[in-house]
Design a protein around this motif. Structure first.
Motif, PDB file in Angstrom:
ATOM      1  N   HIS A 147      13.675  19.727  63.110  1.00  0.00           N
ATOM      2  CA  HIS A 147      14.510  20.147  64.238  1.00  0.00           C
ATOM      3  C   HIS A 147      15.937  19.625  64.128  1.00  0.00           C
ATOM      4  O   HIS A 147      16.885  20.273  64.570  1.00  0.00           O
ATOM      5  CB  HIS A 147      13.899  19.649  65.550  1.00  0.00           C
ATOM      6  CG  HIS A 147      12.499  20.114  65.753  1.00  0.00           C
ATOM      7  ND1 HIS A 147      11.565  19.369  66.422  1.00  0.00           N
ATOM      8  CD2 HIS A 147      11.869  21.252  65.370  1.00  0.00           C
ATOM      9  CE1 HIS A 147      10.410  20.017  66.457  1.00  0.00           C
ATOM     10  NE2 HIS A 147      10.567  21.160  65.819  1.00  0.00           N
ATOM     11  N   ARG A 174      12.982  24.896  67.451  1.00  0.00           N
ATOM     12  CA  ARG A 174      13.807  24.587  68.618  1.00  0.00           C
ATOM     13  C   ARG A 174      15.201  25.206  68.556  1.00  0.00           C
ATOM     14  O   ARG A 174      15.864  25.325  69.588  1.00  0.00           O
ATOM     15  CB  ARG A 174      13.929  23.070  68.770  1.00  0.00           C
ATOM     16  CG  ARG A 174      12.606  22.381  69.067  1.00  0.00           C
ATOM     17  CD  ARG A 174      12.796  20.883  69.231  1.00  0.00           C
ATOM     18  NE  ARG A 174      11.517  20.196  69.426  1.00  0.00           N
ATOM     19  CZ  ARG A 174      11.384  18.874  69.471  1.00  0.00           C
ATOM     20  NH1 ARG A 174      12.472  18.100  69.355  1.00  0.00           N
ATOM     21  NH2 ARG A 174      10.199  18.331  69.631  1.00  0.00           N
ATOM     22  N   CYS A 175      15.658  25.559  67.376  1.00  0.00           N
ATOM     23  CA  CYS A 175      17.005  26.128  67.256  1.00  0.00           C
ATOM     24  C   CYS A 175      16.980  27.617  67.605  1.00  0.00           C
ATOM     25  O   CYS A 175      15.919  28.247  67.593  1.00  0.00           O
ATOM     26  CB  CYS A 175      17.536  25.929  65.837  1.00  0.00           C
ATOM     27  SG  CYS A 175      16.632  26.855  64.570  1.00  0.00           S
TER      28      CYS A 175
END
Length: 281
Positions: free
Chosen positions: A130, A223-224
């Protein structure tokens, strides 16, 4: 693993696990100063292919505010070593390559762009790392990638039929009637020639890795921001096959390229460049 800058004639060299890695940079020679102003974009090719599938994108990226690094996976193109046999192994290798890039160019994050098998590799890498992956762009992707038995058998026998089938199924209708956005080039013939350059066994190993892959919760762990680019005439990873991934991403945009097939980077380079301009910003 080290990353070394060289003279412009030899451009840019990367080593991972003690093996040379083929890298295309769009004609620019990156260094920490340039990378600080131009975010690093690592591009990963699909089964049986190499960094040259990104030639319509790397030069544009290099001259529009980015530092592109299109890499050859182990055993492909100009990369040494043996081809890796699973998407998980390829993802671990890519993570090490990202580490090497970060050390040499003094960048804390990269943007990952993957096509087909490369999209699976990039998704797994983004899900596991992440901190270092800032954005994710996937082209010709799917939650699973089953492979037709005829294609798998031809690849195992190293028959020319395998590149021919991948080319026929990998292009939309426009590519089959001599339409090419780059005048003077034969799109289908170029794709067959590229795949025929693969070392014996490489296409089969890659296709087996794709067939064995199941995304599971990989997309949910990313998460990006993600962007998924789909071709309306993609027969190898139809748009519906990407739906489970798209639904699982927390932050995902979808770009539809009308008339493009699986090899969208060559079939619709302007559309792909436009999608990259938005997704990587």
């Amino acid at each position: 693993m080290t990353l070394q800058g060289t003279t412009p004639s030899s451009a840019f060299r990367l080593q991972v696990r003690g093996q040379a890695v083929g890298v295309a940079t769009g004609g620019a020679v990156p260094d920490p100063v340039s990378a600080a102003a131009a975010p690093v974009v690592v591009l990963v090719h699909g089964a049986g292919m190499d960094r040259t599938v990104w030639q319509q994108q790397t030069r544009w990226l290099a001259h529009h505010g980015y530092t592109p690094l299109a890499v050859d996976l182990p055993g492909h193109g100009n990369s040494g070593g043996e081809p890796l046999t699973s998407v998980a192994d390829m993802s671990e290798w890519l993570s090490e390559a990202v580490t090497a890039v970060g050390e040499r160019l003094a960048c804390e994050q990269v943007r990952l762009v993957g096509h087909s098998m490369g999209s699976l590799v990039c998704t797994e890498t983004a899900a596991a790392d992440h901190r270092r992956v800032a954005r994710l762009v996937l082209m010709g992707t799917a939650a699973t990638m089953p492979v037709h038995p005829t294609l798998l058998g031809a690849a195992q026998a190293n028959e020319r039929l395998a590149p021919e089938l991948m080319t026929a199924w990998g292009h939309g209708s426009r590519a089959h009637i001599a339409t090419n956005p780059t005048p003077g080039l034969w799109m289908a013939g170029g794709a067959v020639a590229l795949l025929e350059r693969a070392r014996n066994g490489v296409i089969h190993i890659d296709l087996r890795a794709c067939a064995a892959y199941e995304a599971g919760d990989a997309a949910a762990r990313v998460r990006c921001p993600a962007t998924v680019v789909v071709g309306s005439e993609d027969k190898m990873t139809p748009p519906r096959a990407a739906a489970p991934l798209i639904a699982d991403f927390a932050d995902c945009d979808v770009v539809h390229l009308q008339g493009a097939g699986h090899m969208m980077m060559n079939e619709d380079p302007a559309g792909v460049r436009s999608a990259l301009a938005t997704a990587l910003a």
